[in-house]
Structures are given as structure tokens and as C-alpha cells.
Scaffold this motif. Structure first.
Motif, mmCIF file in Angstrom:
data_model
loop_
_atom_site.group_PDB
_atom_site.id
_atom_site.type_symbol
_atom_site.label_atom_id
_atom_site.label_comp_id
_atom_site.label_asym_id
_atom_site.label_seq_id
_atom_site.Cartn_x
_atom_site.Cartn_y
_atom_site.Cartn_z
ATOM 1 N N ILE A 214 -4.558 -7.774 7.703
ATOM 2 C CA ILE A 214 -4.773 -8.586 6.502
ATOM 3 C C ILE A 214 -3.504 -8.657 5.645
ATOM 4 C CG2 ILE A 214 -7.266 -8.275 6.467
ATOM 5 C CD1 ILE A 214 -5.219 -6.418 3.926
ATOM 6 N N ALA A 215 -2.403 -8.055 6.134
ATOM 7 C CA ALA A 215 -1.151 -8.051 5.375
ATOM 8 C C ALA A 215 -0.283 -9.246 5.750
ATOM 9 C CB ALA A 215 -0.385 -6.754 5.641
ATOM 10 N N GLU A 216 0.455 -9.763 4.745
ATOM 11 C CA GLU A 216 1.435 -10.818 5.036
ATOM 12 C C GLU A 216 2.614 -10.248 5.790
ATOM 13 O OE1 GLU A 216 1.347 -14.079 4.452
ATOM 14 O OE2 GLU A 216 -0.647 -13.872 3.612
ATOM 15 N N GLY A 217 2.945 -8.997 5.486
ATOM 16 C CA GLY A 217 4.079 -8.361 6.134
ATOM 17 C C GLY A 217 3.915 -6.861 6.139
ATOM 18 N N VAL A 218 4.618 -6.231 7.067
ATOM 19 C CA VAL A 218 4.551 -4.767 7.219
ATOM 20 C C VAL A 218 5.983 -4.250 7.333
ATOM 21 C CG1 VAL A 218 3.663 -2.860 8.610
ATOM 22 C CG2 VAL A 218 2.398 -5.027 8.511
ATOM 23 N N ILE A 219 6.314 -3.248 6.523
ATOM 24 C CA ILE A 219 7.654 -2.650 6.572
ATOM 25 C C ILE A 219 7.474 -1.163 6.835
ATOM 26 C CG2 ILE A 219 9.748 -2.144 5.254
ATOM 27 C CD1 ILE A 219 8.973 -4.777 3.641
ATOM 28 N N ALA B 95 -11.407 -4.126 0.950
ATOM 29 C CA ALA B 95 -11.135 -4.295 -0.486
ATOM 30 C C ALA B 95 -9.878 -5.126 -0.714
ATOM 31 C CB ALA B 95 -10.975 -2.929 -1.153
ATOM 32 N N LEU B 96 -8.870 -4.929 0.123
ATOM 33 C CA LEU B 96 -7.589 -5.608 -0.091
ATOM 34 C C LEU B 96 -7.694 -7.123 0.072
ATOM 35 C CD1 LEU B 96 -5.190 -3.014 1.555
ATOM 36 C CD2 LEU B 96 -5.091 -3.793 -0.825
ATOM 37 N N VAL B 97 -8.754 -7.583 0.720
ATOM 38 C CA VAL B 97 -8.956 -9.031 0.868
ATOM 39 C C VAL B 97 -9.504 -9.637 -0.436
ATOM 40 C CG1 VAL B 97 -10.252 -10.774 2.164
ATOM 41 C CG2 VAL B 97 -9.334 -8.774 3.343
ATOM 42 N N VAL C 6 -4.735 -12.301 -2.891
ATOM 43 C CA VAL C 6 -3.282 -12.418 -3.115
ATOM 44 C C VAL C 6 -2.555 -11.799 -1.921
ATOM 45 C CG1 VAL C 6 -3.455 -12.395 -5.636
ATOM 46 C CG2 VAL C 6 -3.216 -10.216 -4.394
ATOM 47 N N PRO C 7 -1.256 -12.134 -1.738
ATOM 48 C CA PRO C 7 -0.534 -11.546 -0.607
ATOM 49 C C PRO C 7 -0.446 -10.023 -0.691
ATOM 50 C CG PRO C 7 0.727 -13.347 -1.586
ATOM 51 C CD PRO C 7 -0.427 -13.075 -2.495
ATOM 52 N N ILE C 8 -0.600 -9.413 0.467
ATOM 53 C CA ILE C 8 -0.521 -7.949 0.595
ATOM 54 C C ILE C 8 0.696 -7.617 1.445
ATOM 55 C CG2 ILE C 8 -1.706 -5.865 1.422
ATOM 56 C CD1 ILE C 8 -3.318 -7.398 -0.739
ATOM 57 N N LEU C 9 1.528 -6.713 0.970
ATOM 58 C CA LEU C 9 2.642 -6.192 1.757
ATOM 59 C C LEU C 9 2.381 -4.713 2.001
ATOM 60 C CD1 LEU C 9 5.362 -7.721 2.624
ATOM 61 C CD2 LEU C 9 3.938 -8.924 0.987
ATOM 62 N N GLU C 10 2.393 -4.326 3.259
ATOM 63 C CA GLU C 10 2.110 -2.933 3.647
ATOM 64 C C GLU C 10 3.440 -2.206 3.882
ATOM 65 O OE1 GLU C 10 -0.222 -2.794 7.223
ATOM 66 O OE2 GLU C 10 0.083 -0.632 7.514
ATOM 67 N N VAL C 11 3.578 -1.054 3.278
ATOM 68 C CA VAL C 11 4.825 -0.283 3.392
ATOM 69 C C VAL C 11 4.531 1.104 3.939
ATOM 70 C CG1 VAL C 11 6.736 0.787 2.105
ATOM 71 C CG2 VAL C 11 5.910 -1.486 1.450
ATOM 72 N N HIS C 12 5.374 1.540 4.863
ATOM 73 C CA HIS C 12 5.397 2.932 5.299
ATOM 74 C C HIS C 12 6.826 3.430 5.228
ATOM 75 C CE1 HIS C 12 1.279 2.625 6.498
ATOM 76 N NE2 HIS C 12 1.577 1.493 7.091
ATOM 77 N N ILE C 13 6.991 4.568 4.615
ATOM 78 C CA ILE C 13 8.335 5.141 4.475
ATOM 79 C C ILE C 13 8.889 5.518 5.841
ATOM 80 C CG2 ILE C 13 9.594 7.118 3.515
ATOM 81 C CD1 ILE C 13 7.397 7.059 1.227
ATOM 82 N N SER D 258 -8.138 -5.602 -10.011
ATOM 83 C CA SER D 258 -6.896 -6.397 -10.078
ATOM 84 C C SER D 258 -7.151 -7.888 -9.884
ATOM 85 C CB SER D 258 -5.908 -5.907 -9.004
ATOM 86 O OG SER D 258 -6.255 -6.414 -7.720
ATOM 87 N N VAL D 259 -8.389 -8.255 -9.586
ATOM 88 C CA VAL D 259 -8.698 -9.673 -9.315
ATOM 89 C C VAL D 259 -8.277 -10.535 -10.510
ATOM 90 C CG1 VAL D 259 -10.543 -11.358 -8.926
ATOM 91 C CG2 VAL D 259 -10.579 -9.168 -7.720
ATOM 92 N N GLY D 260 -7.458 -11.549 -10.206
ATOM 93 C CA GLY D 260 -7.013 -12.482 -11.242
ATOM 94 C C GLY D 260 -5.932 -11.946 -12.149
ATOM 95 N N LYS D 261 -5.483 -10.714 -11.889
ATOM 96 C CA LYS D 261 -4.529 -10.093 -12.817
ATOM 97 C C LYS D 261 -3.171 -9.810 -12.191
ATOM 98 C CE LYS D 261 -8.204 -7.760 -15.348
ATOM 99 N NZ LYS D 261 -8.961 -6.521 -15.338
ATOM 100 N N VAL D 262 -3.034 -9.970 -10.875
ATOM 101 C CA VAL D 262 -1.765 -9.642 -10.215
ATOM 102 C C VAL D 262 -1.347 -10.765 -9.278
ATOM 103 C CG1 VAL D 262 -2.183 -7.151 -10.381
ATOM 104 C CG2 VAL D 262 -2.823 -8.355 -8.282
ATOM 105 N N SER D 263 -0.019 -10.861 -9.077
ATOM 106 C CA SER D 263 0.539 -11.884 -8.175
ATOM 107 C C SER D 263 0.366 -11.494 -6.722
ATOM 108 C CB SER D 263 2.044 -12.037 -8.412
ATOM 109 O OG SER D 263 2.311 -12.608 -9.641
#
Ligand code: DQA
Length: 155
Positions: free
Chosen positions: A130-135, A99-101, A105-112, A75-80
Motif C-alpha cells: 500500500i506504499a508509494e515507495g519503500v526505502i 489503517a494506513l489506507v 494520502v501517499p505512504i512512504l515506508e522507511v527502514h534504516i 490524521s484523516v484530512g490533516k496531513v499531506s
């Protein structure tokens, strides 16, 4: 009009939505914890939200950690930015966090589910630092919130 000068979304890279192991079974797996919505519902919600905000969306799910890491590298260079529910790897995988670093790009972590209200082993995340935010604990709407926040960050 579809040229880049008149379309404000034309130069935006898509958002990458990644779901980790067992999330292909959403809807039938422990519905008292994860609800009855399916992964297809998640992707549909995410696509709708991204489109509303002027972003495309690429979505993928895998049960194989190496595959997930390869997708992140590709995904390097291909995603916002990346919205990821790392599922069980949240609590186990240094390799996934590393890997996520890589895309930068910004990383948002989600847990249902609200992982902090569950077993102690779910309280630690290798991804959160390493996440910008966690939900967590907002059901599948957490994906929508994460996409909205990502759009604000990269907007
Ligand atoms: C999860 C929480 C994790 O602890 C669990 O392993 C999952 C799903 C969630 O979305 O609530 O598979 O990430």
C-alpha cells in the motif's frame, strides 16, 4: 507577509512522520545494524528536510500498535502524506496496513537497515503493497529521501 495568497506553503498540510516499536531506543539498540543516531536526530533531520521543501512536520513514535492506528485515523484530512518506519509491525501487522489506507494520502515506508539482507522473516512487508515507495538500507537518510519523494508526489 503571512497571508495565504503570498505564502506558497500556507495551504500545505504537514507531513506525518511515524516510527514504530523500539525505535525510541535508536542510538543504543544494535548500533552495528541501526547506527548511532538517535530518534531525536531522525526527527531533527526530517523537520529540516520538510522545512526546506516548504512543509511542516508532525512526528510521533509509539510501542503500542493501537495507539499507532488511532494516530493514523486521527490524521484523516490533516496531513499531506505519511512517512512511516513500521519497525517490527512491518512483518506482522495486517491491522496497521489496513489503517494506513484510511487517510487516502501517499505512504512512504522507511527502514534504516536493509531488511532484504537480513533474516527471511524481515523480507515480507504488509505495508509495502500500500506504499508509494519503500526505502531500506540507507540509514537515517532514508527518512530524508522519503520526505523528498513525498514532497514531489504531493507538491
Ligand atoms: C526496521 C527493520 C525491522 O525489521 C525491525 O523490526 C525494526 C527496524 C529498520 O528500520 O531497519 O525495528 O524497520
Amino acid at each position: 507577509m503571512s497571508d495565504a495568497t503570498s505564502d506558497p506553503t500556507a495551504q500545505r498540510l504537514p507531513i506525518l512522520l511515524l516510527n514504530g516499536p523500539n525505535l525510541n531506543t535508536l542510538g543504543t539498540r544494535e548500533p552495528e545494524i541501526y547506527g548511532s543516531d538517535t530518534l531525536a536526530d531522525v526527527v531533527e533531520l526530517a523537520e529540516r528536510t520538510a522545512a526546506e521543501l516548504g512543509f511542516g512536520l508532525r512526528a510521533a513514535q509509539t510501542n503500542h500498535e493501537g495507539q499507532m492506528i488511532d494516530w493514523i485515523h486521527e490524521s484523516v484530512g490533516k496531513v499531506s502524506g505519511i512517512v512511516i518506519n513500521p519497525a517490527g509491525w512491518t512483518h506482522t501487522s495486517v491491522a496497521l496496513a489496513d489503517a494506513l489506507v484510511v487517510p487516502g494520502v501517499p505512504i512512504l515506508e522507511v527502514h534504516i537497515s536493509n531488511v532484504h539482507r537480513r533474516e527471511a522473516f524481515r523480507h515480507h512487508s504488509y505495508v509495502s503493497p500500500i506504499a508509494e515507495g519503500v526505502i531500506a538500507g540507507c540509514g537515517i537518510r532514508g527518512y530524508e529521501f522519503a520526505i523528498r519523494r513525498l514532497a514531489e508526489l504531493v507538491g
